[in-house]
Motif scaffolding. Structure first.
Motif, PDB file in Angstrom:
ATOM      1  N   GLU A  48      -9.233  -0.364  -2.924  1.00  0.00           N
ATOM      2  CA  GLU A  48      -8.361  -1.624  -2.832  1.00  0.00           C
ATOM      3  C   GLU A  48      -8.937  -2.673  -4.090  1.00  0.00           C
ATOM      4  O   GLU A  48      -8.396  -3.146  -5.003  1.00  0.00           O
ATOM      5  N   GLU A  67      -8.419   6.076   1.915  1.00  0.00           N
ATOM      6  CA  GLU A  67      -9.131   5.147   2.816  1.00  0.00           C
ATOM      7  C   GLU A  67      -8.902   5.897   4.359  1.00  0.00           C
ATOM      8  O   GLU A  67      -9.764   5.668   5.086  1.00  0.00           O
ATOM      9  N   ASP A 102      -1.889  -0.816   3.193  1.00  0.00           N
ATOM     10  CA  ASP A 102      -2.473  -1.923   3.091  1.00  0.00           C
ATOM     11  C   ASP A 102      -1.992  -3.192   3.842  1.00  0.00           C
ATOM     12  O   ASP A 102      -0.667  -3.251   3.905  1.00  0.00           O
ATOM     13  N   GLY A 103      -2.658  -3.499   5.016  1.00  0.00           N
ATOM     14  CA  GLY A 103      -2.029  -4.803   5.746  1.00  0.00           C
ATOM     15  C   GLY A 103      -1.786  -4.101   7.075  1.00  0.00           C
ATOM     16  O   GLY A 103      -0.757  -4.698   7.575  1.00  0.00           O
ATOM     17  N   ASP A 149      -5.330   3.653  -1.274  1.00  0.00           N
ATOM     18  CA  ASP A 149      -5.185   3.015   0.027  1.00  0.00           C
ATOM     19  C   ASP A 149      -3.615   3.194   0.480  1.00  0.00           C
ATOM     20  O   ASP A 149      -2.790   2.289  -0.024  1.00  0.00           O
TER      21      ASP A 149
HETATM   22 MN    MN Z   1      -6.195  -2.150   2.707  1.00  0.00          MN
END
Ligand code: MN
Ligand code: AHG
Ligand code: MN
Length: 332
Positions: A278, A99, A122-123, A119
């Motif tokens: 994702e 990503e 993430d977050g 990814d």
């Molecule tokens: Mn993500």
């Protein structure tokens, strides 16, 4: 070789578990096992960085450079570096898509037969506020002959072709959850021993749940069908839970039963989440756990990707809840 069908006791260390399960693969050479160990190891390193995150801006606490003498970077960039480095050194992977990287990372590795999509963090909006974040990954077997430059068809494979997928959740405990297509198992990291131990064996999502996870702030731009489904959740007095870290929301719903939705909105016409980094991984995991993942119409794992960074609406979770959501939005 030990019989891989023998259930290993809770508390089994990850390495032993992976070794035991290798027998489930015909012609297994141990490379996929090594790749999973590489991901687990990089996860430990990233976990350590995340735990220090709050200290980074405190002058003198850890300085502006890390132990390798590199400048401190934003955690998502740093996680990207860590995972790519682990996979490069591991030697089983020929290409990575991330990503965080516009282009394919061709490792020019004439021996690696696996492609990884990741990814790394993430977050990311939750990094600075001490809320759970994660890492998501998918593993594919390359389709063109080994030893040649990576081709588009090695990268743009549909989710159904994954040979493994998993996530790390950096939460109140750090966990690694993964599948190789023979069920889903979860391991909890014990930091003082530096080991992951089997804590969640053969994970299954309840068929029906009462948690719905969606950013309701975008309600006004939902389709009328989706508005109706949300009204149904409210009328049923379901519990609304939305962390804003997909991995954390997914993990909770996997354990407790629920639905996570990231729909197409006015701001994000094709949704926000990425198919390759994702949705595919979590779709593989949820199906292995007895749940469903769709884009509202179609099974996520059946979508033929057309570009690396493509986005897709995402409905994932308990079978009956996702079916109800699909039926409601498609009836309008
Ligand atoms: Mn993500
Ligand atoms: P990432 O940090 O990898 O860019 O992903 C963020 C994603 C996902 O984790 C989360 O569920 C979603 O963005 C939250 O988006 P909204 O703030 O739009 O709800
Ligand atoms: Mn990310």
């Amino acid at each position: 070789m030990e019989d891989s069908r023998i259930a290993l006791p809770i508390g089994t260390a990850l390495d032993r578990f992976i070794k035991n399960k290798q027998g489930e693969f015909q012609y297994a050479t141990g490379e996929l096992s090594q790749l999973l160990r590489d991901m687990a190891l990089a996860g430990k390193v990233v976990n350590r960085e995340i735990n220090k995150a709050g200290l980074i801006n405190i002058a003198g606490a850890i300085g502006t450079q890390n132990i390798q003498g590199e400048d401190q970077q934003k955690l998502d960039v740093l996680a990207n570096i860590r995972f790519i480095r682990a996979l490069t050194k591991g030697g089983e992977v020929c290409a990575i898509i991330s990503e965080e990287d516009e282009e394919v990372i061709d490792l020019s590795n004439n021996k690696g037969k696996y492609v990884v999509a990741i990814d790394p963090l993430d977050g990311s909006s939750n990094i600075d506020v001490n809320v759970s974040i994660g890492t998501i990954f998918s593993v594919y077997r390359r389709v063109t002959p080994i030893g040649n430059p990576i081709q588009k068809e090695d990268i743009l494979q549909k989710g159904d072709k994954q040979v493994a997928a998993g996530y790390l959740l950096y939460g109140s405990s750090t966990m690694l959850v993964y599948t190789t297509g023979h069920g889903v198992n979860g391991f909890t990291y014990e930091p003082s021993l530096g080991e992951y131990f089997l804590s969640h064996q053969d994970m299954c999502i309840p068929e029906e749940g009462n948690i719905f996870s969606i950013n309701e702030g975008s309600f006004n731009s939902f389709s009328s069908g989706l508005k109706q489904y949300i009204e149904h959740c409210r009328a049923s007095e379901y519990t609304a839970r939305y962390i804003g870290s997909l991995v954390a929301d997914f993990h909770r719903n996997l354990l407790k039963g629920g639905i996570y939705i990231y729909p197409a909105t006015a701001k994000a016409e094709k949704g926000k989440l990425r198919l390759m980094y994702e949705c595919n991984a979590l779709a593989f995991i949820i199906e292995q756990a007895g749940g469903i993942a769709s884009d509202g119409k179609k099974r996520i794992l059946d979508i033929e990707p057309t570009e690396m960074h493509q986005r897709v609406p995402f409905f994932v979770g308990s079978k009956k809840m996702v079916e109800k959501a699909e039926a409601t939005i498609n009836a309008v």
